[in-house]
Design a protein around this motif. Structure first.
Motif, PDB file in Angstrom:
ATOM      1  N   LYS A  77       0.727  -1.178   0.089  1.00  0.00           N
ATOM      2  CA  LYS A  77       0.137   0.067   0.035  1.00  0.00           C
ATOM      3  C   LYS A  77       0.769   1.299   0.112  1.00  0.00           C
ATOM      4  O   LYS A  77       0.489   2.241  -0.899  1.00  0.00           O
ATOM      5  CB  LYS A  77      -0.979  -0.095   1.241  1.00  0.00           C
ATOM      6  CG  LYS A  77      -2.165  -0.948   1.163  1.00  0.00           C
ATOM      7  CD  LYS A  77      -2.940  -0.898   2.395  1.00  0.00           C
ATOM      8  CE  LYS A  77      -4.015  -2.011   2.363  1.00  0.00           C
ATOM      9  NZ  LYS A  77      -5.012  -2.346   3.491  1.00  0.00           N
ATOM     10  N   PHE A  78       1.741   1.300   0.855  1.00  0.00           N
ATOM     11  CA  PHE A  78       2.874   2.363   0.789  1.00  0.00           C
ATOM     12  C   PHE A  78       3.409   2.565  -0.364  1.00  0.00           C
ATOM     13  O   PHE A  78       3.717   3.736  -0.797  1.00  0.00           O
ATOM     14  CB  PHE A  78       3.640   2.036   1.961  1.00  0.00           C
ATOM     15  CG  PHE A  78       3.200   2.521   3.429  1.00  0.00           C
ATOM     16  CD1 PHE A  78       3.013   4.106   3.602  1.00  0.00           C
ATOM     17  CD2 PHE A  78       2.953   1.840   4.311  1.00  0.00           C
ATOM     18  CE1 PHE A  78       2.320   4.519   4.917  1.00  0.00           C
ATOM     19  CE2 PHE A  78       2.184   2.236   5.549  1.00  0.00           C
ATOM     20  CZ  PHE A  78       1.905   3.529   5.977  1.00  0.00           C
ATOM     21  N   LYS A  79       4.151   1.501  -1.029  1.00  0.00           N
ATOM     22  CA  LYS A  79       4.609   1.446  -2.295  1.00  0.00           C
ATOM     23  C   LYS A  79       3.973   2.019  -3.531  1.00  0.00           C
ATOM     24  O   LYS A  79       4.295   3.108  -4.237  1.00  0.00           O
ATOM     25  CB  LYS A  79       5.102   0.208  -2.650  1.00  0.00           C
ATOM     26  CG  LYS A  79       5.900   0.207  -3.939  1.00  0.00           C
ATOM     27  CD  LYS A  79       6.663  -1.052  -4.125  1.00  0.00           C
ATOM     28  CE  LYS A  79       7.496  -1.139  -5.389  1.00  0.00           C
ATOM     29  NZ  LYS A  79       8.146  -2.310  -5.625  1.00  0.00           N
ATOM     30  N   LEU A  80       2.378   1.762  -3.506  1.00  0.00           N
ATOM     31  CA  LEU A  80       1.723   2.137  -4.358  1.00  0.00           C
ATOM     32  C   LEU A  80       1.469   3.454  -4.304  1.00  0.00           C
ATOM     33  O   LEU A  80       1.402   4.380  -5.177  1.00  0.00           O
ATOM     34  CB  LEU A  80       0.273   1.512  -4.366  1.00  0.00           C
ATOM     35  CG  LEU A  80       0.284  -0.120  -5.075  1.00  0.00           C
ATOM     36  CD1 LEU A  80      -1.028  -0.750  -4.853  1.00  0.00           C
ATOM     37  CD2 LEU A  80       0.723   0.158  -6.346  1.00  0.00           C
ATOM     38  N   LEU A  81       1.312   3.938  -3.046  1.00  0.00           N
ATOM     39  CA  LEU A  81       1.003   5.490  -2.606  1.00  0.00           C
ATOM     40  C   LEU A  81       2.126   6.385  -3.088  1.00  0.00           C
ATOM     41  O   LEU A  81       2.104   7.535  -3.684  1.00  0.00           O
ATOM     42  CB  LEU A  81       0.818   5.446  -1.173  1.00  0.00           C
ATOM     43  CG  LEU A  81       0.630   7.320  -0.862  1.00  0.00           C
ATOM     44  CD1 LEU A  81      -0.752   7.513  -1.459  1.00  0.00           C
ATOM     45  CD2 LEU A  81       0.587   7.006   1.031  1.00  0.00           C
ATOM     46  N   GLY A  82       3.326   5.951  -2.803  1.00  0.00           N
ATOM     47  CA  GLY A  82       4.569   6.366  -3.231  1.00  0.00           C
ATOM     48  C   GLY A  82       4.941   6.671  -4.730  1.00  0.00           C
ATOM     49  O   GLY A  82       5.142   7.644  -5.044  1.00  0.00           O
ATOM     50  N   LYS A 133       2.181   6.867  -6.737  1.00  0.00           N
ATOM     51  CA  LYS A 133       1.233   7.752  -7.229  1.00  0.00           C
ATOM     52  C   LYS A 133       1.758   8.971  -6.918  1.00  0.00           C
ATOM     53  O   LYS A 133       1.476   9.914  -7.768  1.00  0.00           O
ATOM     54  CB  LYS A 133      -0.064   7.559  -6.524  1.00  0.00           C
ATOM     55  CG  LYS A 133      -1.418   8.227  -7.021  1.00  0.00           C
ATOM     56  CD  LYS A 133      -2.689   7.773  -6.361  1.00  0.00           C
ATOM     57  CE  LYS A 133      -3.742   8.612  -6.662  1.00  0.00           C
ATOM     58  NZ  LYS A 133      -5.051   8.427  -6.024  1.00  0.00           N
ATOM     59  N   MET A 134       2.357   9.460  -5.772  1.00  0.00           N
ATOM     60  CA  MET A 134       2.966  10.589  -5.602  1.00  0.00           C
ATOM     61  C   MET A 134       4.002  11.040  -6.441  1.00  0.00           C
ATOM     62  O   MET A 134       3.961  12.173  -6.872  1.00  0.00           O
ATOM     63  CB  MET A 134       3.215  10.788  -3.908  1.00  0.00           C
ATOM     64  CG  MET A 134       2.015  10.351  -3.065  1.00  0.00           C
ATOM     65  SD  MET A 134       2.806  10.494  -1.433  1.00  0.00           S
ATOM     66  CE  MET A 134       3.449  12.160  -1.055  1.00  0.00           C
ATOM     67  N   GLN A 162       2.260  12.352  -9.738  1.00  0.00           N
ATOM     68  CA  GLN A 162       1.600  13.509  -9.598  1.00  0.00           C
ATOM     69  C   GLN A 162       2.571  14.663  -9.706  1.00  0.00           C
ATOM     70  O   GLN A 162       2.552  15.709  -9.909  1.00  0.00           O
ATOM     71  CB  GLN A 162       0.860  13.763  -8.183  1.00  0.00           C
ATOM     72  CG  GLN A 162      -0.706  12.570  -8.201  1.00  0.00           C
ATOM     73  CD  GLN A 162      -1.280  12.771  -6.911  1.00  0.00           C
ATOM     74  OE1 GLN A 162      -0.699  13.212  -5.761  1.00  0.00           O
ATOM     75  NE2 GLN A 162      -2.495  12.172  -6.716  1.00  0.00           N
TER      76      GLN A 162
END
Length: 236
Positions: free
Chosen positions: A98-103, A105-106, A109
């Motif tokens: 989850k944290f890797k996917l969030l990273g 995505k950021m 962006q």
């Protein structure tokens, strides 16, 4: 030949890659198979005399504990402990995912926003560039880890093994070139079928990596866990 393995950012990154290859819910993945692949990967790094950081070894110890408990006679207490260890491990992998996917995505962006700002023209110069997360190279290395385990068992049962003092990567590169020239494509395991000791196996694999690096051969894997084939450049 200087070899640096930087495909993974840590043990959880490696475990996440191994789990994702099954293409199923993380809690349905056969954890014993994942553990064996992880341990084979670490053992291969050590056999090739590559540096293995402490965090990988700590995780290896935890995985060996889980694996050993699965081999114990099943009683109520051990089953509960075993399940807790497995669930904790899978929860760590899921949280890391989850944290890797969030990273990621950021990061996307950030790159998208950067397009809206004008910047002065600069010349980009990259030195000592290294490819990261090259799926083909990672799967090639994981396949070699499995093959290395098989060859160790084979050599252990062979009491007439003749060990050669030294093998040269350049010589092994010529061996692979000749094999790829004679066949349209050749299975990775076939390349190692006639090896006589671990040093020869390792040198032959390093020669394979070098040929992939200089783009003289192409690595083909049609599906996850499928056979890996080598093809000469003339067949691309």
């Amino acid at each position: 030949m200087d070899i640096k393995i930087k495909d993974f950012e840590g043990p959880l990154d490696l475990l996440l890659h191994l789990v994702s290859r099954y293409q199923m819910d993380i809690y349905d993945v056969p954890i014993t198979e994942v553990i064996e692949q992880y341990l084979a990967y670490v053992a291969t790094l050590q056999a090739m005399k590559l540096e293995v950081t402490g965090e990988y070894m700590v995780m290896a110890s935890q995985l060996m504990l889980i694996k050993s408990r699965k081999l114990l006679p099943k009683v109520a207490d051990t089953i509960e402990t075993e399940e807790n260890l497995e669930q904790d491990l899978l929860a760590q992998i899921e949280e890391y995912r989850k944290f890797k996917l969030l990273g990621e995505k950021m990061a996307e962006q950030h790159e998208e926003r950067a397009l809206y700002y004008s910047k002065p023209k600069i010349e980009l110069v990259y030195e000592n560039a290294e490819l990261r997360h090259d799926k083909t190279t990672i799967d090639l290395f994981l396949a070699f880890s499995k093959l290395m385990t098989q060859k160790r068992e084979e050599f252990a049962q062979n009491h007439t093994t003749i060990v050669k003092d030294e093998y040269k990567i350049e010589d092994m590169m010529n061996v692979i070139r000749n094999r790829c020239h004679l066949q349209e494509k050749i299975a990775l395991q076939a390349i190692f079928s006639e090896t006589k000791d671990i040093n020869e196996v390792i040198t032959l694999f390093l020669a394979t990596l070098e040929l992939v690096k200089v783009q003289e051969i192409q690595v083909v894997q049609e599906e996850n866990f499928g056979n890996i084939y080598l093809m000469g450049k003339r067949n691309e």
